[in-house]
Motif scaffolding. Structure first.
Motif, PDB file in Angstrom:
ATOM      1  N   PRO A 210      -6.219   1.834  -4.112  1.00 51.95           N
ATOM      2  CA  PRO A 210      -5.392   1.219  -3.071  1.00 51.95           C
ATOM      3  C   PRO A 210      -4.321   2.189  -2.570  1.00 51.95           C
ATOM      4  O   PRO A 210      -3.660   2.870  -3.366  1.00 51.95           O
ATOM      5  CB  PRO A 210      -4.756   0.027  -3.791  1.00 51.95           C
ATOM      6  CG  PRO A 210      -4.694   0.441  -5.223  1.00 51.95           C
ATOM      7  CD  PRO A 210      -5.866   1.346  -5.461  1.00 51.95           C
ATOM      8  N   LYS A 212      -1.251   2.919   0.799  1.00 50.64           N
ATOM      9  CA  LYS A 212      -0.509   2.433   1.947  1.00 50.64           C
ATOM     10  C   LYS A 212      -0.668   3.411   3.106  1.00 50.64           C
ATOM     11  O   LYS A 212      -0.757   4.623   2.884  1.00 50.64           O
ATOM     12  CB  LYS A 212       0.975   2.279   1.606  1.00 50.64           C
ATOM     13  CG  LYS A 212       1.269   1.216   0.566  1.00 50.64           C
ATOM     14  CD  LYS A 212       2.771   1.102   0.303  1.00 50.64           C
ATOM     15  CE  LYS A 212       3.049  -0.001  -0.709  1.00 50.64           C
ATOM     16  NZ  LYS A 212       4.517  -0.147  -0.949  1.00 50.64           N
ATOM     17  N   TYR A 304      -7.153   0.898   2.167  1.00 51.74           N
ATOM     18  CA  TYR A 304      -5.838   0.785   2.791  1.00 51.74           C
ATOM     19  C   TYR A 304      -5.271  -0.616   2.601  1.00 51.74           C
ATOM     20  O   TYR A 304      -5.998  -1.616   2.712  1.00 51.74           O
ATOM     21  CB  TYR A 304      -5.930   1.098   4.283  1.00 51.74           C
ATOM     22  CG  TYR A 304      -5.882   2.566   4.635  1.00 51.74           C
ATOM     23  CD1 TYR A 304      -4.781   3.111   5.279  1.00 51.74           C
ATOM     24  CD2 TYR A 304      -6.953   3.412   4.327  1.00 51.74           C
ATOM     25  CE1 TYR A 304      -4.731   4.461   5.617  1.00 51.74           C
ATOM     26  CE2 TYR A 304      -6.918   4.757   4.647  1.00 51.74           C
ATOM     27  CZ  TYR A 304      -5.812   5.283   5.285  1.00 51.74           C
ATOM     28  OH  TYR A 304      -5.762   6.617   5.619  1.00 51.74           O
ATOM     29  N   GLU A 305      -3.981  -0.677   2.326  1.00 49.27           N
ATOM     30  CA  GLU A 305      -3.279  -1.949   2.172  1.00 49.27           C
ATOM     31  C   GLU A 305      -3.451  -2.808   3.420  1.00 49.27           C
ATOM     32  O   GLU A 305      -3.314  -2.327   4.549  1.00 49.27           O
ATOM     33  CB  GLU A 305      -1.794  -1.679   1.915  1.00 49.27           C
ATOM     34  CG  GLU A 305      -0.965  -2.922   1.649  1.00 49.27           C
ATOM     35  CD  GLU A 305       0.492  -2.589   1.400  1.00 49.27           C
ATOM     36  OE1 GLU A 305       0.932  -2.670   0.245  1.00 49.27           O
ATOM     37  OE2 GLU A 305       1.180  -2.213   2.387  1.00 49.27           O
TER      38      GLU A 305
END
Length: 555
Positions: A210, A212, A304-305
């Motif tokens: 994961p 950001k 991606y978040e």
């Protein structure tokens, strides 16, 4: 089981709070653990029940103590791959080289200080084929208050690339030794222990990363595979290489990393695509088409978040396994940082000029399937492992364990990459090459076409070295040195010698003891592609090997 959350907590949160010069204590319980991969469950040898194993974390200047307790039926030893072990060769770890192995039910405390190093390295078992599952990361941060020589990343993460066999790896190599032929290749590659979806097991999920958007991450990539060099890439993203083998490099951008067994590479990843899921791939590199390798690509997902789990993953096409131009471009791009703070201390005058021809051979074997056994050699010497630690024999002057007459050049010169000799037999022996303290060495590693040319990752224990040149064909001692990079050659501890070519390295023998040099393809090490340097003490206590610890294992 390694998890992304554990990695982020360990690397991003705990480490920045460390103070250098401290003593770091770890306990490694070597135990059997049942684990499921490729839709089958089998017991594997692990440290603390984890696969990959726990991360050893420190700052430059710290002393690390690791108590290893052996709870399995195999002898065990642990090597701290790339740690210089200045005067502490007893803690280096290769079985029967610097120590006798830790026997079942016994323990040993590895004690070493991290001196002049910072970055990513790895630890692994250094006996039998146990490093297939007994391995993990070493993370060395700079001294407190000393920044990286590149922008500080938002977070850091460890990605360990490996191989997986459905069967017991010890059975795999034992069957091969009995037959005299090559062992079976692995069934899958892995990223942090996960192969990702493979055709033989659709229920196997891949590792999830994961991130950001709009951030920079540092990925600490480690190749812990037994027998294969690997390509690494992330769909849609460019990577910036900033370090290899715990030495800083001049940054350069690439979409594909090439990494041999035992090597590490730190890259910066900028998450500039905003959203989505992107495939992370680790696939084999082998530029000799005569060699059969595991073609299964390990995959993970860069997530991606805010991206829905149902969003399709953007794919990437791994390079062909024989994509030599991609590998050559990557390796030729590596340069030492060579800054005022991190200079490249390259030896410019050389005391010992060595040429090591490396390759395969065939020796008679009455019990083998075809009447011959495949062996490997350096300068036609197939190394025979002793039954007493070489370092103990050196330190206590125990006679009859080794000789110091290893040939510095091939006994018989021939066209190494052309027409091969009809006699493929090798000599056997426990022969070392002796170096006086502080001697400078230039070593040309020359691949040969004996049976078949191959790309050999060669690892030198106890030292870093500078890669001053590489090329295809036979090394030319008159012409090739004129093209050496003596300004900013990359500094490493493991070098991939190109198939049908050569690599030239330089180092200073400023670390007394006995130091292993071997191919990091485990099959070649098993076959005898290994030797050792014995480096004499210097003039004073600071230039002499320390005495062995009281709990050093006995053979």
């Amino acid at each position: 089981m390694a998890s992304w959350i554990r990695v982020l907590v360990l690397v991003a949160c705990i480490l920045p709070a460390m103070v250098e010069g401290m003593i770091r204590h770890y306990k490694f319980n070597v135990v059997m653990k049942n684990t499921t991969r490729l839709c089958s469950t089998k017991p594997i040898v692990t440290v603390n029940g984890e696969f990959p194993g726990p991360t050893v974390s420190a700052r430059e200047g710290d002393t690390v103590l690791v108590k290893v307790v052996n709870h399995v039926k195999y002898n065990i030893s642990i090597h701290w791959h790339g740690i210089r072990q200045l005067r502490t060769g007893w803690a280096d770890g290769p079985a029967y080289i610097t120590q006798c192995p830790i026997q079942p039910g016994q323990s040993f405390v590895y004690n070493f200080t991290v001196t002049g190093q910072r970055g990513t390295l790895l630890w692994h078992a250094h006996i039998l084929w146990l490093r297939a599952t007994v391995h993990g990361a070493i993370v060395i941060l700079p001294k407190r208050g000393v920044p990286y020589p590149f922008p500080t990343p938002h977070k850091e993460a460890i990605l360990i690339l490996g191989e997986w066999w459905k069967s017991d790896v010890e059975e795999v190599i034992n069957e091969a030794l009995q037959s005299g032929m090559a062992p079976n290749v692995s069934d899958a590659h892995t990223i942090n222990g996960h192969p990702g979806p493979v055709s033989r097991c659709y229920s196997e999920s891949g590792f999830n990363i994961p991130v950001k958007p709009g951030k920079t991450y540092m990925l600490r990539i480690i190749n812990a595979a037994l027998n294969e060099e690997l390509f690494f890439k992330i769909a849609g993203h460019t990577l910036t290489v900033v370090e290899v083998d715990a030495t800083y490099t001049k940054p350069f951008k690439t979409d594909t990393v090439v990494i041999a067994p035992g090597q590490t590479t730190n890259v910066l990843l900028t998450t500039n695509l905003g959203t989505g899921k992107y495939l992370v791939a680790a696939s084999p590199f082998m530029d000799s088409m005569a060699i059969f390798v595991d073609n299964v690509t390990a995959t993970a997902t860069l997530h991606y978040e805010g991206t829905l789990s149902t969003t399709p993953t953007t794919l990437t096409v791994p390079p062909p396994r024989n994509a030599t131009p991609i590998a050559t471009t990557f390796m030729n791009s590596l340069r030492s940082l060579n800054s005022k703070k991190y200079p490249a201390k390259l030896p410019l005058t050389i005391d010992h000029q060595l040429l090591f021809a490396i390759g395969l051979g065939l020796n008679p074997c009455a019990t083998c399937a075809r009447g011959a056994r495949v062996v490997a050699d350096i300068n036609n010497v197939t190394f025979v492992m002793p039954t007493v630690s070489l370092l103990q024999a050196h330190f206590f002057n125990i006679g009859g364990v080794f000789t110091d007459d290893f040939p510095g050049n091939p006994p018989i010169a021939f066209d190494y990459t052309g027409t091969q000799p009809t006699n493929l037999a090798t000599m056997s022996g426990t022969r070392l090459y002796r170096l006086p303290y502080n001697a400078t060495v230039q070593l040309v590693l020359q691949d040969t076409g004996m049976i078949t040319p191959e790309n050999h990752p060669i690892h030198l224990h106890g030292f870093n070295f500078f890669v001053v040149g590489r090329g295809v064909g036979n090394f030319n001692p008159e012409k090739d040195p004129k093209k050496f990079n003596l300004l900013d050659p990359v500094e490493r501890n493991t070098i991939a010698v190109p198939s049908g070519g050569w690599s030239a390295i330089r180092f200073r023998a400023d670390n007394p003891g006995v130091w292993f040099l071997h191919c990091h393809l485990e099959v070649h090490t098993t076959w005898g592609l290994k030797m050792a340097f014995v480096v004499d003490n210097g003039k004073g206590a600071d230039e002499s090997l320390l005495p062995p610890p009281s709990d050093l294992p006995k053979c």
